[in-house]
Design a protein around this motif. Structure first.
Motif, short mmCIF file in Angstrom:
data_model
loop_
_atom_site.label_atom_id
_atom_site.label_comp_id
_atom_site.label_asym_id
_atom_site.label_seq_id
_atom_site.Cartn_x
_atom_site.Cartn_y
_atom_site.Cartn_z
N ASP A 39 9.90 -17.11 -0.61
CA ASP A 39 10.86 -16.04 -0.43
C ASP A 39 10.76 -15.04 -1.59
O ASP A 39 10.80 -15.42 -2.76
N THR A 40 10.66 -13.77 -1.25
CA THR A 40 10.64 -12.73 -2.27
C THR A 40 11.03 -11.41 -1.63
O THR A 40 11.07 -11.28 -0.40
N LYS A 41 11.34 -10.45 -2.46
CA LYS A 41 11.65 -9.09 -2.01
C LYS A 41 10.60 -8.14 -2.58
O LYS A 41 9.96 -8.46 -3.59
N PRO A 42 10.45 -6.97 -1.97
CA PRO A 42 9.55 -5.99 -2.57
C PRO A 42 10.01 -5.66 -3.99
O PRO A 42 11.20 -5.51 -4.24
N ASP A 43 9.07 -5.57 -4.90
CA ASP A 43 9.40 -5.33 -6.30
C ASP A 43 10.21 -4.05 -6.48
O ASP A 43 9.80 -2.98 -6.02
N GLN A 44 11.34 -4.16 -7.15
CA GLN A 44 12.26 -3.03 -7.30
C GLN A 44 11.61 -1.82 -7.96
O GLN A 44 11.70 -0.69 -7.47
N SER A 45 10.92 -2.05 -9.05
CA SER A 45 10.32 -0.96 -9.81
C SER A 45 9.21 -0.27 -9.02
O SER A 45 9.11 0.96 -8.99
N PHE A 46 8.39 -1.08 -8.34
CA PHE A 46 7.27 -0.49 -7.60
C PHE A 46 7.76 0.29 -6.39
O PHE A 46 7.25 1.37 -6.08
N VAL A 47 8.78 -0.24 -5.71
CA VAL A 47 9.35 0.48 -4.57
C VAL A 47 9.95 1.80 -5.03
O VAL A 47 9.83 2.84 -4.36
N ASN A 48 10.60 1.79 -6.18
CA ASN A 48 11.14 3.04 -6.72
C ASN A 48 10.03 4.06 -6.98
O ASN A 48 10.18 5.25 -6.70
N THR A 49 8.92 3.57 -7.49
CA THR A 49 7.77 4.45 -7.73
C THR A 49 7.28 5.07 -6.43
O THR A 49 7.00 6.27 -6.36
N ASP A 103 0.84 -1.19 0.00
CA ASP A 103 0.00 0.00 0.00
C ASP A 103 0.88 1.25 0.00
O ASP A 103 1.63 1.49 0.95
N ILE A 104 0.80 2.04 -1.06
CA ILE A 104 1.64 3.24 -1.19
C ILE A 104 1.41 4.19 -0.02
O ILE A 104 2.37 4.73 0.56
N ASN A 105 0.16 4.41 0.35
CA ASN A 105 -0.13 5.36 1.43
C ASN A 105 0.49 4.92 2.75
O ASN A 105 1.03 5.73 3.50
N GLU A 106 0.41 3.62 3.02
CA GLU A 106 0.96 3.11 4.28
C GLU A 106 2.49 3.18 4.29
O GLU A 106 3.10 3.53 5.29
N VAL A 107 3.11 2.86 3.16
CA VAL A 107 4.57 2.86 3.10
C VAL A 107 5.13 4.27 3.21
O VAL A 107 6.18 4.49 3.83
N THR A 108 4.45 5.26 2.62
CA THR A 108 4.94 6.63 2.73
C THR A 108 4.77 7.18 4.15
O THR A 108 5.37 8.20 4.49
N LYS A 109 3.98 6.50 4.96
CA LYS A 109 3.89 6.85 6.38
C LYS A 109 4.92 6.09 7.20
O LYS A 109 5.48 6.62 8.16
N ASP A 110 5.16 4.83 6.82
CA ASP A 110 6.06 3.97 7.59
C ASP A 110 6.86 3.07 6.65
O ASP A 110 6.41 1.97 6.32
N PRO A 111 8.04 3.50 6.22
CA PRO A 111 8.85 2.68 5.32
C PRO A 111 9.26 1.32 5.89
O PRO A 111 9.63 0.42 5.14
#
Length: 281
Positions: free
Chosen positions: A190-200, A165-173
Motif C-alpha cells: 500500500d502506498t500513495k503517489p509521492d506528495q512532493s513529486f505530484v506537486n511538481t 510519467d509526468i507526460n502521461e499524468v499531464t494528459k490524464d490525471p
C-alpha cells in the motif's frame, strides 16, 4: 558441469539452513533495526541465483521480488529445473515479480541457456494470477560480466509500476487516481503517489504547459491523499487563483489556517483574496 568431484563446491549445500537463518534471525534483526516494509527482494548471481530459486520454490512467501542473474542451473544435473516442474505444477498462489537474466555461455555448455528458458517457460505457464516474470538473454555478456546490466534492467522491470510519467499524468490525471490500486496489484504493498513529486507535476501542468484545469485536478488529488499538508493546500490555492476561482482559493487558505493558525503567508493571501472579492462585488 557433469563432474561429481568439483573441489570448489565441497562447502556448498545446506540451503534450507541458510534460508531459515535469513528468515528467523537476519531479517528479524533488520526489521527491528531499520524502517522496512513487509516485502523483500533477493538478488542472486550464479550460486546466489540458485539459492534465490530455491527460496522461490520452497519458501515463496519469504521474498516478493526476485532478480535472478545467470543462476547455476547445472547444480546436481539441473536439480532446480526438475524440482521446478514438481512445485510449479501444483502452485497457483505464487505472489512475486521475477526477472531472469542469462549470459552467453554457449561455448561452455548450451544446456545452461536451455535450462534457463525451460524455467522461464514454466513460470509463464503457471496459473498464479499475481506472478509476473520477465526474461532477458544478454548475448554480449559472459557469466562474470552480466551482473551490472542485469541488475540495472532487472530493477527497472521489478519496480516499473512504481514509476510516474509526468507526460502521461499531464494528459490524464486519473492515472494518479488509479496509482495506489496499481501498486497494490503489481507490487503487493500500500502506498500513495509521492506528495512532493505530484506537486511538481502539478506545477509543470500549471505553468510550463499552461494547463490550469489539469493542474487543479492534480493538486486536488494531492489534498485528498495528504489532507494535513499545508504545502498541498497552498499549491491548490495557487492553481485556483490562476484559474480565477477566487472563492475556492480562499477556502484553501482557510484550511491552512485551521492546520496552522499562525501561518502568516496564508493570512496575507487571504487578505488579498478578500480584497479582490470586495472589488468584484
Amino acid at each position: 558441469m557433469d563432474r561429481e568431484d568439483i573441489s570448489a563446491f565441497k562447502s556448498s549445500g545446506k540451503a534450507d539452513d541458510f534460508m531459515r537463518f535469513m528468515e528467523n534471525e537476519l531479517m528479524v534483526e533488520i526489521n527491528k533495526s531499520f524502517r522496512t516494509v513487509p516485502q523483500s527482494m533477493i538478488i542472486g548471481h550464479s550460486l546466489g541465483g540458485l539459492f534465490a530459486l530455491h527460496c522461490l520454490l520452497e519458501n515463496p512467501q519469504l521474498f516478493s521480488y526476485y532478480l535472478l542473474i545467470d543462476p547455476s542451473w547445472f547444480w546436481d544435473h539441473n536439480y532446480i529445473g526438475k524440482r521446478s516442474k514438481e512445485v510449479l505444477a501444483n502452485r497457483v498462489d505464487l505472489k512475486a515479480r521475477i526477472y531472469i537474466a542469462l549470459a552467453n555461455n554457449m561455448q561452455e555448455d548450451k544446456r545452461h541457456y536451455q535450462w534457463g528458458n525451460q524455467f522461464y517457460k514454466l513460470l509463464k505457464e503457471n496459473k498464479s494470477p499475481d506472478l509476473k516474470v520477465d526474461f532477458r538473454y544478454f548475448e554480449d555478456e559472459k557469466h562474470l560480466t552480466v551482473t551490472i546490466p542485469a541488475t540495472y534492467y532487472g530493477l527497472r522491470y521489478l519496480f516499473e509500476p512504481y514509476n510516474i510519467d509526468i507526460n502521461e499524468v499531464t494528459k490524464d490525471p486519473n492515472l494518479l487516481v488509479n496509482y495506489s490500486a496499481k501498486i497494490k496489484k503489481e507490487l503487493f504493498f500500500d502506498t500513495k503517489p509521492d506528495q512532493s513529486f505530484v506537486n511538481t507535476i502539478g506545477y509543470v501542468a500549471l505553468y510550463d504547459r499552461q494547463l490550469p484545469d489539469i493542474a487543479i485536478s492534480i493538486f486536488e488529488l494531492n489534498t485528498e491523499n495528504y489532507p494535513q499538508s499545508i504545502n498541498v493546500w497552498d499549491s491548490l490555492a495557487e492553481a485556483y487563483t490562476v484559474r480565477g476561482y477566487i472563492d475556492k482559493a480562499k477556502k484553501c487558505y482557510e484550511k491552512i489556517l485551521t492546520l496552522s493558525p499562525t501561518n502568516n503567508t496564508a493570512k496575507t493571501k487571504l487578505e488579498e483574496l478578500n480584497s479582490k472579492i470586495k472589488q468584484r462585488n
